[in-house]
Design a protein around this motif. Structure first.
Motif, mmCIF file in Angstrom:
data_model
loop_
_atom_site.group_PDB
_atom_site.id
_atom_site.type_symbol
_atom_site.label_atom_id
_atom_site.label_comp_id
_atom_site.label_asym_id
_atom_site.label_seq_id
_atom_site.Cartn_x
_atom_site.Cartn_y
_atom_site.Cartn_z
ATOM 1 N N HIS A 139 4.057 -30.678 -39.446
ATOM 2 C CA HIS A 139 3.942 -29.260 -39.253
ATOM 3 C C HIS A 139 3.421 -28.586 -37.855
ATOM 4 O O HIS A 139 3.851 -27.635 -37.705
ATOM 5 N N HIS A 140 2.686 -29.603 -37.104
ATOM 6 C CA HIS A 140 2.431 -29.177 -35.871
ATOM 7 C C HIS A 140 3.736 -28.943 -35.066
ATOM 8 O O HIS A 140 3.719 -27.975 -34.318
ATOM 9 N N VAL A 141 4.595 -29.513 -35.177
ATOM 10 C CA VAL A 141 5.589 -29.879 -34.358
ATOM 11 C C VAL A 141 6.509 -28.284 -34.766
ATOM 12 O O VAL A 141 7.081 -27.557 -34.043
ATOM 13 N N TYR A 142 6.566 -28.245 -35.966
ATOM 14 C CA TYR A 142 7.367 -26.901 -36.730
ATOM 15 C C TYR A 142 6.700 -25.478 -35.969
ATOM 16 O O TYR A 142 7.309 -24.984 -35.565
ATOM 17 N N SER A 143 5.349 -25.749 -36.010
ATOM 18 C CA SER A 143 4.667 -24.488 -35.440
ATOM 19 C C SER A 143 4.910 -24.297 -33.927
ATOM 20 O O SER A 143 5.247 -23.097 -33.471
ATOM 21 N N TRP A 144 5.119 -25.449 -32.899
ATOM 22 C CA TRP A 144 5.366 -25.242 -31.674
ATOM 23 C C TRP A 144 6.858 -24.622 -31.571
ATOM 24 O O TRP A 144 7.409 -24.276 -30.581
ATOM 25 N N LEU A 145 8.024 -24.838 -32.506
ATOM 26 C CA LEU A 145 9.168 -24.315 -32.419
ATOM 27 C C LEU A 145 9.280 -22.835 -32.786
ATOM 28 O O LEU A 145 10.420 -22.228 -32.613
ATOM 29 N N ASN A 146 8.095 -22.501 -33.203
ATOM 30 C CA ASN A 146 8.044 -20.849 -33.298
ATOM 31 C C ASN A 146 6.859 -20.450 -32.243
ATOM 32 O O ASN A 146 6.659 -19.325 -32.459
ATOM 33 N N SER A 147 6.703 -21.024 -31.138
ATOM 34 C CA SER A 147 5.966 -20.518 -30.330
ATOM 35 C C SER A 147 6.358 -19.347 -29.329
ATOM 36 O O SER A 147 5.610 -18.742 -28.742
ATOM 37 N N ASN A 148 7.714 -19.309 -29.292
ATOM 38 C CA ASN A 148 8.309 -18.340 -28.250
ATOM 39 C C ASN A 148 7.917 -18.757 -26.936
ATOM 40 O O ASN A 148 8.064 -17.930 -26.004
ATOM 41 N N LYS A 149 7.944 -20.222 -26.709
ATOM 42 C CA LYS A 149 7.704 -20.589 -25.340
ATOM 43 C C LYS A 149 8.551 -21.679 -25.540
ATOM 44 O O LYS A 149 8.822 -22.867 -25.891
ATOM 45 N N LEU A 150 9.834 -21.406 -24.525
ATOM 46 C CA LEU A 150 11.298 -22.166 -24.261
ATOM 47 C C LEU A 150 10.671 -23.522 -23.958
ATOM 48 O O LEU A 150 11.523 -24.636 -24.815
#
Length: 271
Positions: A139-150
């Motif tokens: 779930h941490h990886v999924y949250s990073w995918l929503n970071s708006n940090k390319l």
């Protein structure tokens, strides 16, 4: 390979650094390895940095949590070598204090914009624990995918590729999660999603074909571009689907399909 003489010298100088420099908050760690004569390009070889980091980790293991300032100095002021050493040390100690070092890793991630720095940190610290326990950490990886940090999003996809190769049973649920983002993906993310699909085709051809089948009637240019850009092998059904896409009235979709068809024809000739 480090010669025995240099290995002994590096260990001796690391011990001296820990005994005489570290207690005085003199964190200029380059004194240990800057004179090493062999370079990887113009850089200190990772083999040398790993040796130094592991020696430090061993020596400070009992009081590892007392040296946060040292880790911060290495990450923020130690250049690429410092980031590599910090990542190696944290990878060692995150097993001892998950909360503390996960928080430090997250702090370093948030402070970084360089893809190489982020990759170094995640590959060395996070990937080993992710592979070992995907249910706890995915779930941490999924949250990073929503970071708006390319850069973080792109590195996260590469992380998922490595995790799925090691834990193939997670390939399908991870793919399904990523599919939800395909229609809204930027041009930069389309490329990295295609890379995920391509790697998927190398270790799970059945799922790869199943995904093509699912989107056979899709007219979404993002989806078609991701799938055609990620085509890593060819069979009759994939060719049929791509052939249908070449007849699309959408210029972008049709271009992707035509380029893919050329690739598939070359692949079939090689068989």
């Amino acid at each position: 390979m480090i010669s025995l003489d240099w290995k002994e010298r590096l260990i001796k100088d690391t011990d001296d650094f820990i005994q005489n420099k570290l207690p005085n908050k003199d964190y200029h760690i380059g004194i240990i390895y800057n004179s090493y004569p062999v370079r990887a390009g113009h850089n200190i070889p990772h083999e040398v940095l790993s040796l130094v980091a592991k020696e430090i980790s061993t020596k400070i293991a009992k009081e590892h949590s007392e040296h946060i300032d040292f880790y911060d100095y290495l990450w923020y002021s130690g250049g690429d070598n410092g980031k590599f050493i910090t990542s190696t040390i944290i990878a060692k100690f995150i097993k001892k204090d998950n909360d503390l070092y996960f928080e430090k890793m997250t702090e370093y991630l948030n402070s970084s914009t360089d893809a190489s720095d982020i990759s170094t940190l995640l590959d060395r610290v996070f990937l080993p624990i992710l592979k070992k326990n995907p249910d706890k950490y995915l779930h941490h990886v999924y949250s990073w995918l929503n970071s708006n940090k390319l850069t973080l999003e792109q590195v996260s996809i590469k992380l998922l590729i490595k995790m799925c190769k090691a834990n193939k049973e997670y390939a399908k649920p991870v793919l399904k999660h990523l599919e939800n983002k395909w229609m809204y993906a930027s041009a930069e993310m389309i490329k990295i999603y295609s890379q995920f699909v391509k790697e998927l085709g190398k270790f799970d051809q059945e799922l790869f074909v199943e995904t093509f089948e699912y989107y056979a009637n899709s007219h979404d240019p993002n989806v078609v571009e991701i799938l055609t850009g990620g085509t890593s092998f060819c069979n009759e059904r994939i060719y049929e689907i791509v052939e249908e896409w070449t007849k699309s009235g959408n210029a972008r979709l049709k271009k992707s399909a035509l380029n893919c068809r050329k690739l598939l024809k070359r692949k079939m000739k090689r068989k």
